[in-house]
Every structure is written in structure tokens, then in C-alpha cells.
Design an enzyme around this catalytic site. Structure first.
Site, PDB file in Angstrom:
ATOM      1  N   GLU A 203       0.869  -1.177   0.000  1.00 30.02           N
ATOM      2  CA  GLU A 203       0.000   0.000   0.000  1.00 30.02           C
ATOM      3  C   GLU A 203       0.903   1.222   0.000  1.00 30.02           C
ATOM      4  O   GLU A 203       1.338   1.704   1.044  1.00 30.02           O
ATOM      5  CB  GLU A 203      -0.915  -0.011   1.230  1.00 30.02           C
ATOM      6  CG  GLU A 203      -1.842  -1.207   1.304  1.00 30.02           C
ATOM      7  CD  GLU A 203      -2.925  -1.219   0.240  1.00 30.02           C
ATOM      8  OE1 GLU A 203      -3.049  -0.202  -0.488  1.00 30.02           O
ATOM      9  OE2 GLU A 203      -3.653  -2.216   0.130  1.00 30.02           O
TER      10      GLU A 203
ATOM     11  N   CYS B 279      -3.037   8.527   2.343  1.00 29.79           N
ATOM     12  CA  CYS B 279      -2.670   8.027   1.017  1.00 29.79           C
ATOM     13  C   CYS B 279      -3.776   8.295   0.014  1.00 29.79           C
ATOM     14  O   CYS B 279      -3.534   8.350  -1.193  1.00 29.79           O
ATOM     15  CB  CYS B 279      -2.322   6.543   1.069  1.00 29.79           C
ATOM     16  SG  CYS B 279      -3.520   5.539   1.933  1.00 29.79           S
TER      17      CYS B 279
END
Length: 512
Positions: free
Chosen positions: A263, A297
Site C-alpha cells: 500500500e 494516502c
């Protein structure tokens, strides 16, 4: 700092940084000081792990896996259910510590703990749905099926921006799948990890969970870095971090043919079409761009606006950002909506990005400076920036983990999709439109190339029920909901012959 909350969470002035469930080791490593980005004051200290401490943890995890994998999955799910309840009881306290140690506003700290609770609920149901498939064999009186088995130890490396939720995404699913976890938290947020470990301790004790199922190892990268992901005893690593770090660690894992869930970076865009509900769009963009001070993110980093409404949208954003700029400050205050950046380096990244994009031809429309702090000697606070830019600018192509929103125009939906896709990263994306054809095109194979694509909601704030992750430089991994549980298990295909013959597949004759 509310001393009583810290004490309720079991945080001491100096804390051992290694735990195998209930047992806290007398760690031998260096001392780590956790400092709040709110005011640069020390919260507490952590004694980090040595390599000897790590070896002890791995051995205990290996032993625990042999027992845990044979525990029926619904019983593993029952443990996770109780962990969810323990988190419910400590939601306000842990949310406070998340805000204190990481810097996100208290509402977002509470939201992060709620994510932990939600994934526990999800994992409980999943514990009864670790389903394989039955297939028809081409051979008479044969049966074929596939099934999923526990994988082993899962290594978990988390980032500062979601210091506990990402642990829960991974650890709860890994647990119901029969795996054990070794968690290495960010060195910026070790106390939230220690508090989480202490919150779940009562559940582990009451259910006789083997020591070594839920492990915590706080360590410097100098002690536990590439050697951690190179450890062949750990078949799977889930890593949250920058693309640069992820590429290096993925190379180390790949060299031994290990598995990884990555990720990594995001460079997320929102498209605002001429038919968009502008009130909804602007509200969503502001939250996506300035929430968590731009340190998600999934933060909205690029805004692609149709030329016919560009000036209107820009003016609405300026007004909204003017309002936001009056609510910058201590994230533990109720009226604050933008807290500090996590470190001095992050502030430097913010200022450098503003300077560089201006040299490329970008124009700052709002913000882009440090905030006028009461304490002149310390300030991790910045005024979120609106910057008119072009997609090909170097700084626009790069993810900078700060609240900068780059704004650009488009003429056709095809051009807007090309701009959305025209960056190395591929995490989250969104379009605001009332045009059915545009929305369906955005979600089609010719549309967004991101792992997450939304219509009339923003890029940030994903629910746990969907698989979370992205494509390209984002890494390709998936965590949390949907069928992400499969990543934590090994797949096995089984064929059973209940006949008295031995026919070969494909009708092959092999006589001897």
C-alpha cells in the site's frame, strides 16, 4: 496532555517495545522518544528491540502458529469479536492518543478507532466464510475442489498516518485465517501500538490465545529493516509506506519469492464535470485535500475541472479554504479541522514543493505558507495550499504528503480521464457528474486506472467493506474488505478418486 487517559491506556514514562501477547520483554535496544507534533513535547519513551528480542518473537510466533492454525476458524472469529468490543470500550481514549501522537484531529482519531471496530465485525463474519470451490472432474468418479489454509506468520509494517487502523485491517483478517502477526509500527507512533496491544491483552488472556499470535516489535530500521522482510520464516508482508521504500522492500521479498501486500503512494484526482453538484463537490474536495493535514494516502492532490465552471469552482474553493485557515491548530480542540504535519521534515517538504512548482510555472491561489503559531520556536502547522498547475509538472507527478491541491482545466471527458490516469500512481479517483454516460465511462475499462474509482463522493474516506489498494506505483495490494482475506491464506487444489480405476487427465494412455 490528559494524564489520566495515558494512564488508563497503560502507557508508562518508559515502556518496553516488544510483546508477544501478554508477555512484555525486557527489551535491550535503544530508547525511542515519542514526541507530539502538536507542541513538540515528550509523551513517553519506548525501549526498542534488539535482534535477540526479535529472534525470541519469531520463535514464539512459530510455536503459536502450530496451535492457532488448528483452532476452528469461527472460534478464532470469536476472539476477534471480543477484541472489537474491547476497542469499543477504549475508543475515546485510543482516539485521543492517536490525535496526540500523530496529530490528526480528534474526530479523525475516533474515526480511525471506529475503522478498527468495523474490521473486527467484518472479520467475525468472514471467519465462517473462508470458502473454496467445488469443480466437476473430467474423470469418472473423481471429485475436485479447492480450499484455503493458514499461511503462517504475517509481517506487518505500518505508517504513522493511520497508526492503528492498518494494523486492524491486516491483523484481524490474518487472525481469522489462522495466521499469526508480527507488527512493526512506525517509529513516529509507537505508543498507539503499545496501547492497542494492552487493550487486547484481556481478551487474549480470557480466551487462552497462545502467546505469539499477536506480536509487537518496536525497532529502529537499523536493527530491523531489510533483514526483517528478508526473513524466510515470514511468508507474507503487508507494507504501508512510500513508493520508494515499497519498491526496495518488494525487491528483497521478491528475491526469496515471498508474498507482499503493498500500500504505497497515491496521487489522487477528482474530476468536476459541468453537471456536477458543486456544493457536494467542493465540500468533498476540501475534506479530501485538507483532512489529516493532507497526510492520507487517499488525500485529494489533483483537481481536474471543466473549463466552463473552472472560475466558479476556484472561487468557491478560495472561500472554503479561507474558512479552513481560521480553524488550524491543536487537533484536540473541538473547533480545529486542520492539525499539524507530523514532523519538521514534512513542513520542509511542503515549502519545497510550493517553491518548486512555482518555478515550473505554477501559481499559488491560496495558502502555501507556514501558519502563524503561538510558539515561534516550534511550528508544524501550515496553511493548506491551492495551486494552479499543469499535470506534467514534476511536482504534480510526485506525491508530496502535505495539504497541496493542484488545480487544472479540461475540455472533454476523455481529456479529464487521461489527466486522471497520467501519473505514476493509481490509488483513488473520483468524478462529480450528473451525466450517466460520463460516470459509466469513468468506471469502465476506458476510464480510471485506479484501484478505487468513485462517483459523486471524494477520493478519501473508504469504507472497510471494500478492498482497499491501488495499481501502478501504488503497489497493487489489497487489504480490508471484499475478498482480501485470500491474500492471507495459501490455496490448495484437491482431487479425490473414489473409483477402482486410475484414468489420467486429458485421456493420456500410459501403459507399462
Amino acid at each position: 496532555m490528559k494524564k489520566e487517559i495515558i494512564e488508563r491506556l497503560g502507557i508508562e514514562p518508559v515502556n518496553p517495545g516488544v510483546c508477544t501477547g501478554l508477555h512484555w520483554m525486557d527489551t535491550k535496544g535503544k530508547e525511542l522518544i515519542s514526541v507530539s507534533p502538536i507542541n513538540n513535547k515528550e509523551i513517553a519513551r519506548v525501549t526498542m528491540a534488539s535482534l535477540e528480542d526479535y529472534e525470541s518473537v519469531v520463535q514464539k510466533a512459530q510455536e503459536a502458529f502450530l496451535v492457532w492454525r488448528e483452532t476452528p476458524a469461527p472460534k478464532r472469529g470469536e476472539v476477534v469479536r471480543q477484541i472489537g468490543n474491547a476497542l469499543r470500550e477504549s475508543k475515546e481514549d485510543l482516539g485521543y492518543l492517536v490525535s496526540l501522537e500523530m496529530g490528526k484531529i480528534y474526530q479523525e482519531g475516533l474515526g480511525e478507532v471506529q475503522e478498527m471496530i468495523d474490521i473486527c465485525d467484518f472479520a467475525v463474519g468472514q471467519s465462517r466464510l473462508l470458502n473454496g470451490f467445488t469443480m466437476h472432474s473430467e474423470r469418472k468418479q473423481h471429485r475436485m475442489y479447492d480450499q484455503y489454509h493458514p499461511l503462517g506468520i504475517v509481517g506487518l509494517i505500518t505508517s504513522f498516518n493511520f497508526p492503528v487502523a492498518v494494523w486492524a485491517w491486516n491483523a484481524m483478517l490474518a487472525a481469522v485465517c489462522g495466521d499469526v502477526v508480527i507488527w512493526k509500527p512506525s517509529s513516529k507512533t509507537p505508543l498507539t501500538a503499545i496501547a492497542t496491544q494492552k487493550i487486547i491483552a484481556r481478551v487474549l488472556k480470557e480466551n487462552d490465545v497462545p502467546e505469539g499470535v499477536f506480536n509487537l516489535v518496536t525497532a529502529s530500521s537499523g536493527v530491523l529493516g531489510d533483514n526483517f522482510v528478508a526473513d524466510r520464516r515470514i511468508p507474507l508482508f503487508s507494507i504501508t509506506g512510500s513508493t520508494e521504500v515499497g519498491k526496495r522492500l518488494a525487491g528483497v521479498i521478491g528475491a526469496r519469492l515471498g508474498r507482499s501486500i503493498l500500500e504505497l503512494g497515491g496521487n489522487n484526482a477528482v474530476i468536476i464535470a459541468p453537471t456536477a453538484n458543486l456544493e457536494m463537490a467542493v465540500k468533498s474536495v476540501v475534506f479530501g485535500a485538507v483532512g489529516t493535514a493532507g497526510q492520507r494516502c487517499t488525500t485529494t492532490r489533483r483537481l481536474i475541472v471543466h473549463e466552463s465552471i473552472y472560475d466558479t469552482v476556484v472561487e468557491k474553493l478560495k472561500t472554503a479554504y479561507e474558512s479552513v485557515s481560521g480553524k488550524i491548530g491543536n487537533p484536540l480542540r473541538e473547533d480545529t479541522i486542520v492539525g499539524p504535519l507530523v514532523s519538521e521534515n514534512a513542513v520542509e517538504d511542503f515549502l519545497n514543493a510550493i517553491s518548486k512548482v512555482q518555478k515550473e510555472g505554477g501559481r499559488v491561489l491560496f495558502g502555501g505558507r507556514t501558519y502563524d503559531c503561538e510558539n515561534r520556536d516550534f511550528c508544524h502547522y501550515v496553511v493548506p495550499a491551492l495551486v494552479e498547475a499543469e499535470n506534467h509538472f514534476e511536482m504534480v507527478q510526485r506525491e508530496t504528503f502535505v495539504p497541496i491541491l493542484y488545480i487544472m482545466k479540461y475540455k472533454t471527458i476523455e481529456e479529464a480521464i487521461a489527466l486522471n490516469n497520467g501519473v505514476p500512481q493509481g490509488l483513488s479517483s473520483s468524478i462529480f457528474t450528473e451525466n450517466l454516460r460520463e460516470s459509466e465511462q469513468f468506471l469502465s475499462e476506458t476510464g480510471s486506472d485506479c484501484g478505487i474509482a468513485n462517483v459523486n463522493i471524494g477520493t478519501s474516506g473508504a469504507e472497510i467493506g471494500g478492498a482497499f489498494g491501488g495499481e501502478k506505483d501504488t503497489g497493487g495490494g489489497r487489504e480490508s474488505g471484499s475478498d482480501s482475506w485470500k491474500s492471507y491464506m495459501r490455496r490448495q487444489t484437491n482431487t479425490i478418486n473414489y473409483s477402482t480405476d486410475l484414468p489420467l487427465a486429458q485421456g493420456i494412455q500410459f501403459g507399462f
